[in-house]
Scaffold this active site. Sequence first.
Site, PDB file in Angstrom:
ATOM      1  N   ARG A 263       0.836  -1.213   0.000  1.00 26.93           N
ATOM      2  CA  ARG A 263       0.000   0.000   0.000  1.00 26.93           C
ATOM      3  C   ARG A 263       0.865   1.255   0.000  1.00 26.93           C
ATOM      4  NH1 ARG A 263      -5.213   1.037   3.310  1.00 26.93           N
ATOM      5  NH2 ARG A 263      -6.738   0.206   1.848  1.00 26.93           N
TER       6      ARG A 263
ATOM      7  N   THR B 246       6.049   4.056  -2.767  1.00 23.35           N
ATOM      8  CA  THR B 246       6.709   5.125  -3.525  1.00 23.35           C
ATOM      9  C   THR B 246       6.440   6.516  -2.946  1.00 23.35           C
ATOM     10  OG1 THR B 246       4.815   5.263  -5.029  1.00 23.35           O
ATOM     11  CG2 THR B 246       6.623   3.800  -5.665  1.00 23.35           C
TER      12      THR B 246
ATOM     13  N   ASP C 135      -5.672   3.486  -6.881  1.00 23.58           N
ATOM     14  CA  ASP C 135      -4.220   3.707  -6.841  1.00 23.58           C
ATOM     15  C   ASP C 135      -3.920   5.056  -6.189  1.00 23.58           C
ATOM     16  OD1 ASP C 135      -1.451   3.790  -7.420  1.00 23.58           O
ATOM     17  OD2 ASP C 135      -1.770   2.589  -9.219  1.00 23.58           O
TER      18      ASP C 135
ATOM     19  N   LYS D 226       4.219  17.376 -14.091  1.00 22.32           N
ATOM     20  CA  LYS D 226       4.449  18.764 -13.712  1.00 22.32           C
ATOM     21  C   LYS D 226       5.858  19.202 -14.093  1.00 22.32           C
ATOM     22  CE  LYS D 226       4.892  21.825  -9.706  1.00 22.32           C
ATOM     23  NZ  LYS D 226       4.650  22.015  -8.257  1.00 22.32           N
TER      24      LYS D 226
ATOM     25  N   ARG E 138     -14.768  13.954 -40.861  1.00 18.57           N
ATOM     26  CA  ARG E 138     -14.426  14.823 -41.994  1.00 18.57           C
ATOM     27  C   ARG E 138     -14.928  16.235 -41.760  1.00 18.57           C
ATOM     28  NH1 ARG E 138     -16.843  12.522 -47.163  1.00 18.57           N
ATOM     29  NH2 ARG E 138     -15.792  14.346 -48.053  1.00 18.57           N
ATOM     30  N   TYR E 139     -16.148  16.343 -41.256  1.00 19.66           N
ATOM     31  CA  TYR E 139     -16.732  17.630 -40.892  1.00 19.66           C
ATOM     32  C   TYR E 139     -17.998  17.366 -40.088  1.00 19.66           C
ATOM     33  CZ  TYR E 139     -19.355  16.617 -45.229  1.00 19.66           C
ATOM     34  OH  TYR E 139     -20.095  16.022 -46.210  1.00 19.66           O
TER      35      TYR E 139
ATOM     36  N   HIS F  38     -33.132  11.740 -41.568  1.00 14.42           N
ATOM     37  CA  HIS F  38     -32.831  12.916 -40.743  1.00 14.42           C
ATOM     38  C   HIS F  38     -33.304  12.712 -39.302  1.00 14.42           C
ATOM     39  CE1 HIS F  38     -31.473  14.843 -44.325  1.00 14.42           C
ATOM     40  NE2 HIS F  38     -32.676  14.892 -44.871  1.00 14.42           N
TER      41      HIS F  38
ATOM     42  N   GLY G   4     -32.154   7.367 -49.852  1.00 11.03           N
ATOM     43  CA  GLY G   4     -31.005   7.948 -49.162  1.00 11.03           C
ATOM     44  C   GLY G   4     -31.117   7.887 -47.656  1.00 11.03           C
TER      45      GLY G   4
ATOM     46  N   ARG H   8     -50.267  20.810 -31.924  1.00 11.70           N
ATOM     47  CA  ARG H   8     -50.667  19.403 -32.070  1.00 11.70           C
ATOM     48  C   ARG H   8     -51.686  19.245 -33.200  1.00 11.70           C
ATOM     49  NH1 ARG H   8     -48.667  15.702 -29.380  1.00 11.70           N
ATOM     50  NH2 ARG H   8     -47.683  17.332 -28.168  1.00 11.70           N
TER      51      ARG H   8
END
Length: 523
Positions: free
Chosen positions: A75, A78, A136, A148, A226-227, A283, A312, A444
């Site tokens: 645990r 480091t 961690d 940093k 692409r866009y 669409h 299409g 509506r």
Amino acid sequence: MIQSFAAFEKKNLKVKRALLSVFDKTGIAELGQFLHEQGVELISTGGTAKTLIKAGLPVTSVDSLTGFPEMMDGRVKTLHPAIHGPLLSRPVVKSDMASLHALGYAPIELLVVNLYPFSETVAESPGFETCMENIDIGGPAMLRAAAKNVDHVCVLTSPEQYKKFQQEVTEHNGTVRYKYRLRMAQQAFQHTSIYDTAVAMYLSKEIKSGFPDVLNLQLRKFSPLRYGENPHQAAAVYGDQGEIIEVLHGKQLSYNNLLDVDAALNLFADFRYDDPTCAIIKHTLPCGVATRADLTQAWHAAFATDTISPFGGIVLVNESLDLPTAKAIDSIFTEIVVAPDFDNDALELLTQKANRRLVKIKNADLLTTSYSYRSIFGGLLCQQPDSVEIETKNFKVVTHLKPTEKQLSDMLFAWKVVKRVNSNAIVFGRDQQTLGIGSGQPSRLDSSEFAVLKAAKFDHDLKGAAVASDAFFPFRDGIDAIAKAGAGCVIQPGGSIRDQEVIDAANEHGLCMVFTGRRHFKH
């Protein structure tokens, strides 16, 4: 001194000492071998050190630097000045180096760390204690320190970076450029940010806090596009789309394609377990939906709703696409076909046209999300998705006439479709087929009249049809319009202050009407 420091920032970095401490050991031995051949001293911890030693590499253990053994089953190992001092030291600052040398430490120029698999652990649902143990602590602390100190340290966070790092060192005479280090530092902070967000979101769910006070979204870029909606708009897509769908054939999906596929997937979620169903989308709006005994019949019925708009468009089916249905779809130009699978002969036929995309639904279970998001000025709207099951037990018949079983079946079909039509939404349906769809109108009544006009345009007799409305009828005029067209039954949420006026109108016209108590606005 400021000028010399600025000049040093951009210089290439020679790696002399490297600290390697990884959970994922993929490629670490090969990276260690490369570093050893470059004359780099290797420092390591626990399992990583064992992997390097097994590969025949000389390794300095972290505890030999800190003077303390690992504690509490690793645990704490480091979190020590002997590690963070070398990672944060600046060779151009005399006081930094004096402090380092006084303690017998030396700079570390390379850090290689990846973290405990928190998200993967949570996905396995092992329980709270196990999940918390897989947070961690030392790893993120080292990553932040090294990132940093980008002027003097390079940091790697993924096995996918190792080969490019080796190329970087090889191509630049054993050094690492500042530009490369800066990119790696950015990825390191991104890595820890994603990690922290995953932990925070997990705890938010554990305490069932609902919508969090701070919404952290961490999505990896799936692909540049692409866009956007138009060629002058740059765009990219973020998320885990590759886990949900697979493009089996055709060009990359565009921004607009992805919106259409998303609409198709929402309909798929609603009709996933129904009899063979086909939906045609244009669409993002359904222009025809039908359920039949087989997919080919379903396609013809869906196409019959509106024989112009499907050109299409996008075709969705809710089961593996067979050859007869593929031939029917192939009779007109269809840009995208979405299915949970494709029979081999159907795939062979449909791939003959290069500009057609074939999209396989890989994992429909991932279509269910906790929240849906929509961008607005200055931020996001966040809500639960409108994906709840239809609960007929909450339905209430409010007219004198009660629906027959067939009418109820037609109403339920239209009710599922209207959920995916833009408000104000009106759907006429009969025999598990849409006949007229009105969407996105200011009132509506407008939507009702538009749906009737669309049905008449394609010679659909609306006598006895079921009508679904995504929200209540605010006035009786909408009921008058659909009754005049020949409708036989209506399903709507109810809840208007003029509900009684609307019910009276339905009774006058001999309609049966069901209130669901649930609205399906889709703006």
